[in-house]
Design an enzyme around this catalytic site. Sequence first.
Site, PDB file in Angstrom:
ATOM      1  CG  HIS A  17      -1.136   3.199   3.119  1.00 22.32           C
ATOM      2  ND1 HIS A  17      -0.690   4.118   2.196  1.00 22.32           N
ATOM      3  CD2 HIS A  17      -2.393   2.877   2.751  1.00 22.32           C
ATOM      4  CE1 HIS A  17      -1.648   4.339   1.303  1.00 22.32           C
ATOM      5  NE2 HIS A  17      -2.690   3.601   1.607  1.00 22.32           N
ATOM      6  CE  LYS A  41      -7.973   2.564 -12.388  1.00 24.83           C
ATOM      7  NZ  LYS A  41      -8.506   2.116 -11.085  1.00 24.83           N
ATOM      8  NE  ARG A  90      -8.789   6.477   4.147  1.00 26.43           N
ATOM      9  CZ  ARG A  90      -8.392   6.645   2.900  1.00 26.43           C
ATOM     10  NH1 ARG A  90      -7.557   7.608   2.620  1.00 26.43           N
ATOM     11  NH2 ARG A  90      -8.815   5.868   1.940  1.00 26.43           N
TER      12      ARG A  90
HETATM   13  P1  ADP Z   1      -6.908   1.306  -2.776  1.00 31.12           P
HETATM   14  O1  ADP Z   1      -6.805   1.973  -4.109  1.00 31.12           O
HETATM   15  O2  ADP Z   1      -6.929  -0.193  -2.869  1.00 31.12           O
HETATM   16  O3  ADP Z   1      -7.993   1.853  -1.872  1.00 31.12           O
HETATM   17  P2  ADP Z   1      -4.987   2.698  -1.095  1.00 31.12           P
HETATM   18  O4  ADP Z   1      -3.497   2.640  -1.217  1.00 31.12           O
HETATM   19  O5  ADP Z   1      -5.640   4.009  -1.288  1.00 31.12           O
HETATM   20  O6  ADP Z   1      -5.499   1.602  -2.110  1.00 31.12           O
HETATM   21  O7  ADP Z   1      -5.426   2.140   0.332  1.00 31.12           O
HETATM   22  C1  ADP Z   1      -5.190   0.828   0.730  1.00 31.12           C
HETATM   23  C2  ADP Z   1      -5.959   0.541   2.016  1.00 31.12           C
HETATM   24  O8  ADP Z   1      -5.480   1.361   3.070  1.00 31.12           O
HETATM   25  C3  ADP Z   1      -7.467   0.830   1.918  1.00 31.12           C
HETATM   26  O9  ADP Z   1      -8.166  -0.136   2.696  1.00 31.12           O
HETATM   27  C4  ADP Z   1      -7.606   2.196   2.545  1.00 31.12           C
HETATM   28  O10 ADP Z   1      -8.899   2.394   3.109  1.00 31.12           O
HETATM   29  C5  ADP Z   1      -6.546   2.109   3.632  1.00 31.12           C
HETATM   30  N1  ADP Z   1      -6.057   3.438   4.005  1.00 31.12           N
HETATM   31  C6  ADP Z   1      -5.625   4.419   3.192  1.00 31.12           C
HETATM   32  N2  ADP Z   1      -5.244   5.507   3.895  1.00 31.12           N
HETATM   33  C7  ADP Z   1      -5.445   5.206   5.199  1.00 31.12           C
HETATM   34  C8  ADP Z   1      -5.277   5.929   6.433  1.00 31.12           C
HETATM   35  N3  ADP Z   1      -4.841   7.191   6.449  1.00 31.12           N
HETATM   36  N4  ADP Z   1      -5.580   5.300   7.576  1.00 31.12           N
HETATM   37  C9  ADP Z   1      -6.062   4.031   7.549  1.00 31.12           C
HETATM   38  N5  ADP Z   1      -6.255   3.292   6.441  1.00 31.12           N
HETATM   39  C10 ADP Z   1      -5.964   3.879   5.270  1.00 31.12           C
END
Ligand code: ADP
Length: 158
Positions: A17, A41, A90
């Site tokens: 992130h 949740k 990803r």
């Molecule tokens: P959500 O539940 O909304 O998917 P996340 O916190 O899992 O929330 O992810 C938020 C965003 O960041 C999503 O668009 C996800 O694809 C992206 N993301 C998560 N991990 C990574 C990573 N390692 N590299 C790039 N983008 C990521």
Amino acid sequence: MRIAIYPGSFDPITNGHMDILRRASKAFDEVILLLAVNPSKKGNFSISERLEIMKKAVEEFDNVKVDFTSGLTVAYAKEHHAAFVIRGLRAVTDFEFEFQLAAANRYVDPNIDMVFFMAGKETSFISSSMVNELAKNGADVSGLVPASAWEAYLAKRK
Ligand code: ADP
């Protein structure tokens, strides 16, 4: 002012992130890192724990703010005059979900567009759930998350 929202569940925020956020902060005048979750949740970290971790993690940026919504990201974006929503991609597995989400968001508000950043090669394998699983089993995940998240894991272990 070009304002963008970067929404997610950030349970917790990871270096994946942070990579997206760093790049987005250069592309936009202001980025709002938005914890967008349904409070009922249950996750690993509580809403307030996640927000505290996020706030400390963004201290290095001067154009990033942290906020929370239990509603729709597009509604939040409109209210805060943001025309863009950032997401990270990803593997191909992310594509299907993000494609559907983008279509749903555009249905709700066609004036708000989604902007995608490809994951960096060093961080593309990182997900919050994977980090939680490693941490729960005693692994040192300090190389996968910002310092504030690692400190939160250590505090939970005590
Ligand atoms: P959500 O539940 O909304 O998917 P996340 O916190 O899992 O929330 O992810 C938020 C965003 O960041 C999503 O668009 C996800 O694809 C992206 N993301 C998560 N991990 C990574 C990573 N390692 N590299 C790039 N983008 C990521």
